[in-house]
Design a protein around this motif. Sequence first.
Motif, PDB file in Angstrom:
ATOM      1  N   PHE A 701      45.194  31.410  54.629  1.00 38.81           N
ATOM      2  CA  PHE A 701      43.946  31.497  55.394  1.00 38.81           C
ATOM      3  C   PHE A 701      43.232  30.148  55.325  1.00 38.81           C
ATOM      4  N   PRO A 702      43.786  29.114  55.956  1.00 44.63           N
ATOM      5  CA  PRO A 702      43.219  27.766  55.850  1.00 44.63           C
ATOM      6  C   PRO A 702      41.824  27.649  56.450  1.00 44.63           C
ATOM      7  N   GLU A 703      41.473  28.578  57.338  1.00 46.92           N
ATOM      8  CA  GLU A 703      40.160  28.485  57.974  1.00 46.92           C
ATOM      9  C   GLU A 703      39.035  28.981  57.068  1.00 46.92           C
ATOM     10  N   VAL A 704      39.386  29.603  55.945  1.00 43.62           N
ATOM     11  CA  VAL A 704      38.380  30.153  55.029  1.00 43.62           C
ATOM     12  C   VAL A 704      38.286  29.257  53.788  1.00 43.62           C
ATOM     13  N   ASP A 705      37.053  28.944  53.374  1.00 51.20           N
ATOM     14  CA  ASP A 705      36.856  28.167  52.147  1.00 51.20           C
ATOM     15  C   ASP A 705      36.987  29.115  50.959  1.00 51.20           C
ATOM     16  N   SER A 706      38.231  29.433  50.616  1.00 49.43           N
ATOM     17  CA  SER A 706      38.485  30.498  49.644  1.00 49.43           C
ATOM     18  C   SER A 706      38.247  30.079  48.195  1.00 49.43           C
ATOM     19  N   LEU A 707      38.218  28.769  47.918  1.00 46.60           N
ATOM     20  CA  LEU A 707      38.084  28.331  46.532  1.00 46.60           C
ATOM     21  C   LEU A 707      36.768  28.770  45.897  1.00 46.60           C
ATOM     22  N   GLN A 708      35.781  29.048  46.709  1.00 45.92           N
ATOM     23  CA  GLN A 708      34.503  29.484  46.145  1.00 45.92           C
ATOM     24  C   GLN A 708      34.532  30.954  45.734  1.00 45.92           C
ATOM     25  N   TYR A 709      35.598  31.677  46.103  1.00 45.19           N
ATOM     26  CA  TYR A 709      35.684  33.102  45.766  1.00 45.19           C
ATOM     27  C   TYR A 709      36.808  33.425  44.770  1.00 45.19           C
ATOM     28  N   VAL A 710      37.807  32.565  44.664  1.00 45.37           N
ATOM     29  CA  VAL A 710      39.032  32.955  43.945  1.00 45.37           C
ATOM     30  C   VAL A 710      38.790  33.220  42.461  1.00 45.37           C
ATOM     31  N   PHE A 711      37.717  32.669  41.899  1.00 43.99           N
ATOM     32  CA  PHE A 711      37.470  32.885  40.473  1.00 43.99           C
ATOM     33  C   PHE A 711      37.179  34.359  40.176  1.00 43.99           C
ATOM     34  N   LEU A 712      36.767  35.119  41.209  1.00 44.65           N
ATOM     35  CA  LEU A 712      36.418  36.524  40.989  1.00 44.65           C
ATOM     36  C   LEU A 712      37.622  37.352  40.550  1.00 44.65           C
ATOM     37  N   GLY A 713      38.831  37.011  41.023  1.00 41.54           N
ATOM     38  CA  GLY A 713      40.017  37.775  40.656  1.00 41.54           C
ATOM     39  C   GLY A 713      40.279  37.742  39.162  1.00 41.54           C
ATOM     40  N   PRO A 714      40.493  36.564  38.575  1.00 42.13           N
ATOM     41  CA  PRO A 714      40.686  36.506  37.125  1.00 42.13           C
ATOM     42  C   PRO A 714      39.499  37.070  36.346  1.00 42.13           C
ATOM     43  N   LEU A 715      38.277  36.903  36.866  1.00 41.86           N
ATOM     44  CA  LEU A 715      37.113  37.446  36.172  1.00 41.86           C
ATOM     45  C   LEU A 715      37.181  38.968  36.107  1.00 41.86           C
ATOM     46  N   ILE A 716      37.506  39.601  37.226  1.00 44.89           N
ATOM     47  CA  ILE A 716      37.625  41.056  37.247  1.00 44.89           C
ATOM     48  C   ILE A 716      38.742  41.512  36.306  1.00 44.89           C
ATOM     49  N   GLY A 717      39.881  40.797  36.337  1.00 44.03           N
ATOM     50  CA  GLY A 717      40.983  41.157  35.456  1.00 44.03           C
ATOM     51  C   GLY A 717      40.623  41.018  33.992  1.00 44.03           C
ATOM     52  N   ALA A 718      39.897  39.953  33.650  1.00 44.21           N
ATOM     53  CA  ALA A 718      39.512  39.732  32.258  1.00 44.21           C
ATOM     54  C   ALA A 718      38.498  40.774  31.801  1.00 44.21           C
ATOM     55  N   LEU A 719      37.502  41.046  32.635  1.00 50.64           N
ATOM     56  CA  LEU A 719      36.468  42.013  32.256  1.00 50.64           C
ATOM     57  C   LEU A 719      37.030  43.426  32.170  1.00 50.64           C
ATOM     58  N   SER A 720      37.930  43.762  33.082  1.00 53.63           N
ATOM     59  CA  SER A 720      38.512  45.107  33.015  1.00 53.63           C
ATOM     60  C   SER A 720      39.345  45.278  31.751  1.00 53.63           C
ATOM     61  N   ARG A 721      39.984  44.208  31.309  1.00 57.85           N
ATOM     62  CA  ARG A 721      40.742  44.295  30.058  1.00 57.85           C
ATOM     63  C   ARG A 721      39.808  44.486  28.874  1.00 57.85           C
ATOM     64  N   ALA A 722      38.723  43.693  28.854  1.00 58.38           N
ATOM     65  CA  ALA A 722      37.789  43.771  27.732  1.00 58.38           C
ATOM     66  C   ALA A 722      37.040  45.091  27.712  1.00 58.38           C
ATOM     67  N   ALA A 723      36.757  45.657  28.895  1.00 56.19           N
ATOM     68  CA  ALA A 723      35.893  46.833  28.968  1.00 56.19           C
ATOM     69  C   ALA A 723      36.644  48.155  28.911  1.00 56.19           C
ATOM     70  N   THR A 724      37.968  48.129  29.058  1.00 56.16           N
ATOM     71  CA  THR A 724      38.707  49.398  29.144  1.00 56.16           C
ATOM     72  C   THR A 724      39.621  49.642  27.961  1.00 56.16           C
ATOM     73  N   GLY A 725      39.523  48.825  26.921  1.00 53.83           N
ATOM     74  CA  GLY A 725      40.346  49.072  25.739  1.00 53.83           C
ATOM     75  C   GLY A 725      40.082  50.442  25.145  1.00 53.83           C
ATOM     76  N   TRP A 726      38.817  50.888  25.191  1.00 52.56           N
ATOM     77  CA  TRP A 726      38.456  52.200  24.641  1.00 52.56           C
ATOM     78  C   TRP A 726      39.143  53.335  25.391  1.00 52.56           C
TER      79      TRP A 726
END
Length: 896
Positions: A701-726
């Motif tokens: 998707f070269p027409e979209v400035d995606s670099l400003q959003y891509v950090f959300l993926g790893p953030l969601i993955g990291a938080l879901s790991r930390a928050a769902t261990g219980w």
Amino acid sequence: MSTLAFTACFAVWTIFSILGVQIKTDLGLSDTEFGLLVGTPILTGSLSRIFLGIWTDQYGGRIVYVATMVLAAIATFLLSYAETYQMMLLAALGVGLAGGSFAVGIAYVSKWYPKEKQGTALGIFGAGNVGAAVTKFVAPFVLVAFGWEAVAQIWAVALVAIAVLFWFTTEDDPELVKRRARGEKAPGSLLQLEPLRNQQVWRFSLYYFFVFGAFVALALWLPRYLIGVYGMDLKTAGMLAAAYSIPASLFRAYGGYLSDRYGARAVMYWTLGVSLIALFMLSYPNTDYVIHGISGDIAFSTRMGVVPFVVTIFVLGFFMSLGKAAVYKHIPVYYPNHVGSVGGLVGLIGGLGGFVLPIAFGVMNDLVGVWTSCFMLLFAIVAVALVWMHVSIRQMERAAVGKELAELPEFPELEGIHDAAKHGRGTGALVTDWRPEEPEFWETTGRRIAQRNLWISIPCLLLAFSVWMVWSVVVAKLPAIGFKYTTDQLFWLAALPGLSGATLRIFYSFMVPIFGGRLWTTLSTASLLIPAFGIGYAVQDPNTPYLIFLVLALLCGLGGGNFASSMANISFFFPKSQKGNALALNAGLGNAGVSVMQFTVPLVITAGVFGTMGGEPQTASATTQLWLQNAGFIWVPFLILATVFAWIGMNDLASAKASFREQAVIFQRKHNWIMCWLYTGTFGSFIGYSAGFPLLAKTQFPEVDSLQYVFLGPLIGALSRAATGWVSDKFGGGRVTFWTFVLMIAAVAGVLYFLGIKDQPGAFWGFFAMFMVLFFATGVGNASTFQMIPIIMRSEIGRLMPGLAAAERLRHAEKESAAIIGFTSAIAAYGAFFIPKAYGSSIALTGAPMAALWAFLVFYVTCAALTWFVYTRPGGLLHDIERGTASTPTASAPAE
């Protein structure tokens, strides 16, 4: 008197450090020939030490000391009549006997003092090393005034005078007097050599090879070095070299006092640690750099001036002097009846360093042509000594656990172990009593220690992930600042950190039980400074070769390796009921380093955060400037802080120690390999998608400035790991893992759908949303798979080792679980390589990434099927345990 005599002997022994410079000029010697000449007396002094030490134990130090001094004086006097290089080498052999006096003095002096005072006494005696400084201060003036022959004659006469004074002012040692009174014969030479079969003696010898052998070598070599590097005259070089010799001699007495009070081990750690840093600074050669900047070349140099060189040498000499005393503090304690032979051998090896190293310095100068090569060699020796010492100490501490107090060596550094065994507490950084499964211990002691180690480990791991994945953002910006790389080459740079990181994890997963969590976390965090600095410098020049970027990408894998050791370390600290949540927090918040990096780097590269120190900006367009070097430099201050906190605040667990052989049993466990497959499906996907998502989004998707959003993926993955261990702790990791893979299958199908309609409005946001679901699922699965491992191994150890007591089964299960956690994370980390590379290969072969995504979907189907068949179906290993109808044998077995 022994110290005075040793000072005179040492002044004679190092006489060639001054005479050799003049002789080299007179005879036109090469550096190698010069190194051989100044090293020959050191050879004789070293080889003679073991025999002189044995003779001292047999016949008494007084007579052997005097005989040694007289013979050395005769050889020194005859040196003044030598006219050829060969004659001088022959005379140098005799001069070397003066160095053998050290073994005599050590054995003689130690017999006069009780054990608790021997460190100080031998330290004072060893301060006679200052004789080297006496020669450097005085000999140049005598040489200039009267010639080098007069120096040899005057030093010989002075040594005879000291020998006579020694004879009339000293007595035979008490042990010899008592033996003569009883009419006993001295032990035979072969009996005296008996302890030399112990590996420990040779380890002490390696320490002394550096602290003493390198001291002698540098004492001989420094005048030559100062003349060659800084263009000094002989007198000035001799006096400045004394700035090294004096502290390396006089402070030996202080080292003995510190060894008596705080323990020889602690002193050796400081000695080798500080020496490693000092030698690293001294090893860096004078270098000129030219950066091709926007407005022309920017040139700067790195070179060490005279003042910082002398200061660094002074610091090195000071800590080497402490180490010399610490080494010999060990010998009378471990080998009280063989001080002569053991001290002689240790002194022999150390003295051989003084012979071998000057020759090696000369050879390296001739072959390499770099003045600082001598310090590079010493750096390597210190690194080996430090690693060997720490591994041996870890083995000693592991063996000490459970021993009777009387069996432990009587060293001040082990008093804490005695106290710990009595009162159930730790010894500073080492915790010897660790019972997290006992509620009272956990609430009063364990929780506080475990939480502190966890919350220091988390930022270290976060920084490791940040450095590991930094290329995922950097590669997307390289074309904009003038780097002409193909799409496939860029995907290679994004993928290589995953390849090296995964490979390093295989080794890192076994390091904590061998080296200790505290030391390994400190070293592994500090190692990330190398790629951080490297990236900062390399991206500033578009002409930097692609090979350099490949090497830096591989070095970023050091951050990936840290995960295996970090998780293995934290797994030891928490009880079973909290292990899943603790590992989820450590891994989840550590994984957040990817999103922190992907959020931070796009911001910091747009401003000159470090001012002129950070370098000039690069032009990305007519209106845009980038400081891409900040992608590396921004982590440096945080890495330094994390390294310091890890060393100061973390602990080692004595119960967590194990050799590689003990841990290697996991390769025989089938569940180790099954969990590798499943964890590759969860964590391998998380880290692979993190590495490839920015570049995939930008290319599709070269027409979209995606670099400003891509950090959300790893953030969601990291938080879901930390928050769902219980969730896994409550419902069972197997069940959670199965449904996680089902969700991942559906998410990949969604990604394929939106890529198929990518030219339609809203396709990017559908593609983006499906990836967010994928990242969320991988985080949950990361926590659940790791929660499964300890439960599986507790069940399996109970089946495989039913004859062990409950406590032993639990200990085996914990060690194997930690090793499997580390090893599975290593295998899974290859996802960081294969997923970006699969994208690149799929695009190169088919023009689209769909083929790679279909392969991922099929893989998730196999993971779901394997989880159900082995673990969660009725009759599966975890089915009854997770539903509360059965408990793990290890956890429930009664005490035996």
